[in-house]
Scaffold this active site. Structure first.
Site, PDB file in Angstrom:
ATOM      1  N   ASN A  86       9.995 -13.790  -5.654  1.00 50.19           N
ATOM      2  CA  ASN A  86       9.657 -14.957  -6.477  1.00 50.19           C
ATOM      3  C   ASN A  86       8.477 -15.712  -5.877  1.00 50.19           C
ATOM      4  OD1 ASN A  86      11.537 -15.649  -4.394  1.00 50.19           O
ATOM      5  ND2 ASN A  86      12.015 -17.576  -5.408  1.00 50.19           N
ATOM      6  N   ILE A  87       7.576 -16.095  -6.753  1.00 50.47           N
ATOM      7  CA  ILE A  87       6.350 -16.785  -6.359  1.00 50.47           C
ATOM      8  C   ILE A  87       6.298 -18.111  -7.114  1.00 50.47           C
ATOM      9  CG2 ILE A  87       3.832 -16.643  -6.205  1.00 50.47           C
ATOM     10  CD1 ILE A  87       5.263 -14.382  -4.647  1.00 50.47           C
ATOM     11  N   GLU A  88       6.477 -19.181  -6.368  1.00 53.53           N
ATOM     12  CA  GLU A  88       6.514 -20.509  -7.002  1.00 53.53           C
ATOM     13  C   GLU A  88       5.124 -21.138  -7.030  1.00 53.53           C
ATOM     14  OE1 GLU A  88       9.678 -22.615  -4.934  1.00 53.53           O
ATOM     15  OE2 GLU A  88      11.188 -21.378  -5.971  1.00 53.53           O
TER      16      GLU A  88
ATOM     17  N   CYS B  17       9.609 -15.175 -11.318  1.00 53.02           N
ATOM     18  CA  CYS B  17      10.793 -14.641 -10.638  1.00 53.02           C
ATOM     19  C   CYS B  17      10.492 -13.288  -9.985  1.00 53.02           C
ATOM     20  CB  CYS B  17      11.931 -14.451 -11.629  1.00 53.02           C
ATOM     21  SG  CYS B  17      12.567 -15.976 -12.328  1.00 53.02           S
TER      22      CYS B  17
ATOM     23  N   GLU C 108      12.104 -10.540 -10.244  1.00 47.33           N
ATOM     24  CA  GLU C 108      12.260  -9.406 -11.163  1.00 47.33           C
ATOM     25  C   GLU C 108      10.971  -9.149 -11.940  1.00 47.33           C
ATOM     26  OE1 GLU C 108      14.156 -12.010 -10.707  1.00 47.33           O
ATOM     27  OE2 GLU C 108      16.251 -11.649 -11.225  1.00 47.33           O
TER      28      GLU C 108
ATOM     29  N   CYS D  42      17.677 -14.328 -14.494  1.00 50.27           N
ATOM     30  CA  CYS D  42      17.592 -15.414 -15.475  1.00 50.27           C
ATOM     31  C   CYS D  42      17.346 -14.843 -16.871  1.00 50.27           C
ATOM     32  CB  CYS D  42      16.505 -16.415 -15.088  1.00 50.27           C
ATOM     33  SG  CYS D  42      14.827 -15.893 -15.515  1.00 50.27           S
TER      34      CYS D  42
ATOM     35  N   CYS E 238      13.941 -13.252 -17.487  1.00 54.80           N
ATOM     36  CA  CYS E 238      13.783 -11.930 -16.866  1.00 54.80           C
ATOM     37  C   CYS E 238      14.572 -10.861 -17.620  1.00 54.80           C
ATOM     38  CB  CYS E 238      14.191 -11.977 -15.400  1.00 54.80           C
ATOM     39  SG  CYS E 238      12.944 -12.797 -14.380  1.00 54.80           S
TER      40      CYS E 238
HETATM   41  N1  THU Z   1      14.663 -16.802  -9.240  1.00 54.60           N
HETATM   42  C1  THU Z   1      14.333 -15.478  -9.251  1.00 54.60           C
HETATM   43  O1  THU Z   1      13.290 -15.079  -8.702  1.00 54.60           O
HETATM   44  N2  THU Z   1      15.151 -14.619  -9.875  1.00 54.60           N
HETATM   45  C2  THU Z   1      16.381 -14.929 -10.391  1.00 54.60           C
HETATM   46  O2  THU Z   1      17.058 -14.076 -10.914  1.00 54.60           O
HETATM   47  C3  THU Z   1      16.859 -16.317 -10.288  1.00 54.60           C
HETATM   48  C4  THU Z   1      15.827 -17.324  -9.927  1.00 54.60           C
HETATM   49  C5  THU Z   1      13.816 -17.733  -8.500  1.00 54.60           C
HETATM   50  C6  THU Z   1      13.005 -18.682  -9.328  1.00 54.60           C
HETATM   51  C7  THU Z   1      12.800 -19.825  -8.351  1.00 54.60           C
HETATM   52  O3  THU Z   1      11.698 -19.535  -7.508  1.00 54.60           O
HETATM   53  C8  THU Z   1      14.057 -19.816  -7.504  1.00 54.60           C
HETATM   54  O4  THU Z   1      14.635 -18.519  -7.667  1.00 54.60           O
HETATM   55  C9  THU Z   1      15.065 -20.879  -7.867  1.00 54.60           C
HETATM   56  O5  THU Z   1      15.352 -20.837  -9.224  1.00 54.60           O
END
Ligand code: THU
Length: 136
Positions: free
Chosen positions: A42-44, A53, A55, A87, A90
């Protein structure tokens, strides 16, 4: 490759997470039909809605490398004490590129893993007749 190994690669991928805002690392490992594995994390972003996310990172990375056919996906959340499922966004994104029987495993640091399928994660899939991707 077995599911345990793929899950281990997802955990390793989580170390590449950029998640300074949530402090919640997620890794994904996508097994491609050619036997290779493409990972994502995941890259915010400080504009929070732009977060990608793990995925979707993995799928987009694989497709960008010309890999279009997939055998399994593992998702690891080392900062969770329970299995965190993909989520909704995804699930929709993944459903474009895999069939309903596609295996998905997800798990946290503790709490075991869940082994399921795309079709279970997204029942009553809509608009599949519009998809041009041949997942079968
Ligand atoms: N996130 C994912 O990368 N995949 C998931 O299935 C659930 C959520 C990430 C998004 C965000 O960076 C962090 O988790 C918190 O929601």
């Amino acid at each position: 490759m077995d599911a345990d190994k793929l899950f281990e690669l997802a955990n390793q991928a989580a170390t590449k997470s950029y998640s300074p805002y949530s402090r919640f690392r997620v890794g994904a490992a996508l097994l491609c039909e050619d036997g290779s594995v493409v990972t994502g994390a995941n890259i915010e972003n400080r504009s929070f809605g732009l977060t990608i996310c793990a995925e979707r990172s993995a799928i987009v990375s694989a497709l960008s490398q010309g890999k279009t056919r997939f055998s399994a996906l593992a998702i690891a959340c080392p900062d969770a004490s329970y299995p965190v499922s993909p989520c909704g966004a995804c699930r929709q994104f993944l459903s474009e590129f895999v069939a309903p029987d596609f295996p998905v495993r997800f798990g946290g640091a503790t709490g075991g893993v869940v082994d399921t399928t795309m079709g279970t994660l997204m029942p009553f899939d809509a608009l599949h007749e519009l998809s041009t991707h041949d997942a079968d």
